[in-house]
Design an enzyme around this catalytic site. Structure first.
Site: not given
Length: 284
Positions: A57, A240
């Site tokens: 990697t 909300h």
């Protein structure tokens, strides 16, 4: 019962990369987060501990840096495709590469000075298997709000329902959208701008009976007006805004002062398809 290896992939996640274009006095920034995932003939890596098929990697990270220098980063879709094709073409064991790129926006102050922008993050994910290439463009953290023209009523109830119906509320969400292209675009930036405009225009134009209703309106606007978009996936959290009771202080509150509640939140997700397009069941 004997075990066997199932689907798997590996790669370098969240490579932070800044490319500065210095060809002219007016510099250009490309601030990216790149993630690579490779899949293929990897069973013996897991089962036998044979690392010969594994491209480290760290090498994948270095490749991203080198390609940014050698090829530049004009459009993130093209950069992701370049990396995906490279890993499949050069690694015998790799059958599929998925490269995701996020582009972080900066606001220009002068020719070579910038401030980090509060805009959404542009994204692209490219998957290549040696034969077929698929491109998903996207965005996240696009915060939208309507201060009226939104209701929520007529919903199902049971013995634990306490939420009152409302015919006028604040509707606020942080849009996470990904859209699949039928073919590579000639102008990725123009395509991105068109989809973003469709999303925001539909949000503003729609009288919302629920966040689900708004999600469909936004997705339908994208696939019906943006050339070459087969589907759009939307993830819309409901931010909300709760009306504060000011009666204990002898004050009325005619829909003006709200408490912003960050969690828990409703999460609405859905896919809208262009007419005739097949759904892509992949999770990527």
């Amino acid at each position: 019962m004997q075990a066997r290896m199932g689907p798997n992939q590996y790669g370098k996640a969240e490579i932070r990369l800044m490319k500065v274009d210095r060809d002219h006095a007016r510099h250009v920034l490309h601030d990216l987060t790149v993630s690579v995932a490779l899949a293929g003939d990897m069973d013996r890596v897991h089962v036998d501990g044979d690392n010969s098929p594994v491209l480290p990697t760290d090498t994948q990270k270095n490749t991203a840096y080198a390609f940014a220098r050698e090829h530049g980063v004009a459009e993130i879709e093209d950069f992701a495709a370049l990396l995906a094709r490279h890993f499949v073409a050069t690694q015998v064991a790799v059958r599929r590469a998925t490269v995701t790129v996020e582009e972080h926006a900066w606001e220009r102050l002068a020719d070579h000075s910038f401030a980090r922008s509060g805009r959404e993050t542009r994204t692209a994910t490219v998957r290549y298997d040696g034969d077929r290439i698929e491109v998903r463009s996207g965005l996240r953290d696009l915060v939208l709000l309507s201060s009226t023209a939104s209701e929520f009523r007529g919903f199902a109830t049971d013995r634990w329902t306490t939420l009152p119906e409302t015919d006028d509320r604040i509707l606020c969400t942080s849009v996470d959208a990904r859209w699949r292209h039928t073919a590579p675009q000639a102008d990725w930036r123009a395509s991105y701008d068109a989809v973003r405009s469709a999303l925001t225009t539909a949000f503003a134009d729609t009288y919302s009976r629920s966040l689900q209703h708004t999600l469909y309106a936004m997705g339908a606007r994208v696939v019906s007006t943006c050339h070459g978009v087969a589907e759009v996936r939307l993830r819309l959290p409901n931010r909300h805004h709760i009306l504060v009771d000011l009666a204990p202080f002898g004050l009325e509150n005619p829909g003006e002062v709200f408490h912003v509640d960050d969690r828990p939140y409703g999460l609405i997700e859905g896919t809208v398809l262009a007419d005739g397009a097949d759904a892509d069941d992949g999770a990527w």
